[in-house]
Design a protein around this motif. Sequence first.
Motif, short mmCIF file in Angstrom:
data_model
loop_
_atom_site.label_atom_id
_atom_site.label_comp_id
_atom_site.label_asym_id
_atom_site.label_seq_id
_atom_site.Cartn_x
_atom_site.Cartn_y
_atom_site.Cartn_z
N ALA A 97 -71.29 44.69 -20.88
CA ALA A 97 -70.22 44.13 -20.02
C ALA A 97 -70.32 42.61 -20.01
N SER A 98 -71.54 42.10 -19.94
CA SER A 98 -71.72 40.64 -19.94
C SER A 98 -71.24 40.07 -21.28
N ALA A 99 -71.57 40.76 -22.38
CA ALA A 99 -71.21 40.26 -23.72
C ALA A 99 -69.70 40.35 -23.99
N THR A 100 -69.03 41.37 -23.47
CA THR A 100 -67.61 41.54 -23.80
C THR A 100 -66.67 40.91 -22.76
N SER A 101 -67.23 40.55 -21.59
CA SER A 101 -66.38 39.91 -20.57
C SER A 101 -66.11 38.45 -20.93
N VAL A 102 -66.69 37.97 -22.03
CA VAL A 102 -66.42 36.59 -22.47
C VAL A 102 -65.01 36.48 -23.06
N TYR A 103 -64.41 37.61 -23.45
CA TYR A 103 -63.13 37.56 -24.16
C TYR A 103 -61.94 37.53 -23.17
N PRO A 104 -61.07 36.52 -23.30
CA PRO A 104 -59.91 36.44 -22.40
C PRO A 104 -59.08 37.73 -22.40
N VAL A 105 -58.98 38.40 -23.55
CA VAL A 105 -58.17 39.61 -23.63
C VAL A 105 -58.71 40.71 -22.70
N VAL A 106 -60.02 40.74 -22.54
CA VAL A 106 -60.65 41.71 -21.63
C VAL A 106 -60.39 41.28 -20.18
N ARG A 107 -60.57 39.99 -19.92
CA ARG A 107 -60.47 39.48 -18.56
C ARG A 107 -59.04 39.61 -18.00
N GLU A 108 -58.05 39.24 -18.84
CA GLU A 108 -56.67 39.23 -18.36
C GLU A 108 -56.27 40.58 -17.77
N LYS A 109 -56.66 41.62 -18.49
CA LYS A 109 -56.32 42.97 -18.08
C LYS A 109 -56.88 43.29 -16.68
N LEU A 110 -58.12 42.93 -16.48
CA LEU A 110 -58.78 43.31 -15.24
C LEU A 110 -58.41 42.38 -14.08
N VAL A 111 -58.19 41.10 -14.37
CA VAL A 111 -57.84 40.15 -13.31
C VAL A 111 -56.52 40.56 -12.65
N GLU A 112 -55.57 41.02 -13.46
CA GLU A 112 -54.28 41.46 -12.94
C GLU A 112 -54.47 42.63 -11.96
N LEU A 113 -55.27 43.59 -12.36
CA LEU A 113 -55.56 44.75 -11.51
C LEU A 113 -56.23 44.30 -10.20
N GLN A 114 -57.17 43.36 -10.31
CA GLN A 114 -57.89 42.88 -9.13
C GLN A 114 -56.94 42.18 -8.16
N ARG A 115 -56.03 41.37 -8.69
CA ARG A 115 -55.09 40.65 -7.81
C ARG A 115 -54.16 41.62 -7.10
N GLN A 116 -53.72 42.67 -7.80
CA GLN A 116 -52.86 43.68 -7.19
C GLN A 116 -53.57 44.34 -6.00
N LEU A 117 -54.85 44.66 -6.20
CA LEU A 117 -55.61 45.33 -5.14
C LEU A 117 -55.73 44.43 -3.91
N ALA A 118 -55.96 43.13 -4.16
CA ALA A 118 -56.17 42.18 -3.05
C ALA A 118 -54.89 41.90 -2.29
N LYS A 119 -53.75 42.06 -2.98
CA LYS A 119 -52.47 41.79 -2.34
C LYS A 119 -52.15 42.89 -1.32
N LYS A 120 -52.57 44.11 -1.69
CA LYS A 120 -52.17 45.28 -0.89
C LYS A 120 -53.01 45.50 0.36
N ALA A 121 -54.26 44.99 0.37
CA ALA A 121 -55.15 45.34 1.47
C ALA A 121 -56.13 44.22 1.77
N ASP A 122 -56.79 44.31 2.92
CA ASP A 122 -57.89 43.39 3.23
C ASP A 122 -59.06 43.82 2.36
N VAL A 123 -59.51 42.93 1.48
CA VAL A 123 -60.58 43.33 0.57
C VAL A 123 -61.76 42.36 0.61
N ILE A 124 -62.92 42.92 0.30
CA ILE A 124 -64.08 42.10 -0.02
C ILE A 124 -64.31 42.39 -1.50
N MET A 125 -64.16 41.37 -2.31
CA MET A 125 -64.24 41.57 -3.75
C MET A 125 -65.44 40.82 -4.29
#
Length: 223
Positions: A97-125
């Motif tokens: 995970a540390s080695a492959t999280s360096v790639y923007p293509v991997v990050r973009e996908k997950l960052v979008e999901l994370q932002r959606q979750l934070a928009k919908k609810a009070d979160v500790i991320m």
Amino acid sequence: MSVNIAIDGPAGAGKSTIAKRLAKELGFIYVDTGAMYRAMAYYFLANQIAAEDEAAIAAACPKVDVTIAYENGEQQVILNGENVNGVIRTEEVGNMASATSVYPVVREKLVELQRQLAKKADVIMDGRDIGTCVLPDAQVKIYLTASSATRAKRRYEELTAKGVSCDLEEIEKDIIERDYRDMHREASPLMQAEDAILVDSSDLTIDEVLEELHSIYEQTVVA
Ligand code: DC
């Protein structure tokens, strides 16, 4: 508007333990972003895709669907329809995970999901880039760290308690390598956001860290 608390820091600083408890105590949803990078890494490992092969990683990304579900308040990571919570906690998956999280293509996908979750609810991320990149407007930002020796000792004790034989020096070496990679990558490296509060847990118990975070929360959100 939802309230967002961002907790960043290096591997083994206690982020998930602390974030989970704080979420329960404040009635927030806990989002473990490392688990999402681990799920992607698990897919790459299972499909024999090398971490160095950026083209193969990029080609695989559209085939990977990561979503989050909650069971009894516990986050479950669903990879292409399968719950992978039970298989992503190994050192092998963490290093991948540390080695492959360096790639923007991997990050973009997950960052979008994370932002959606934070928009919908009070979160500790919790993660590496939450305060700096994913949720720059989070109301509370914490940078939780501890010395590499303390983190290695905690990990060693956790593994030994589970009956896994391991070597303390090897664990510390791994931690230092992982820190270096997470802090020096080009895409969203691990660093303390300018407006994040530094908490060093090296000489603190879990309860003491929680007490400090409660007081930061009271001063910034409730006050
Ligand atoms: O927190 P963890 O050990 O489960 O994270 C595994 C790896 O995932 C970590 O070494 C770097 C990456 N990661 C990341 O790049 N960004 C995040 N927000 C969370 C994790």
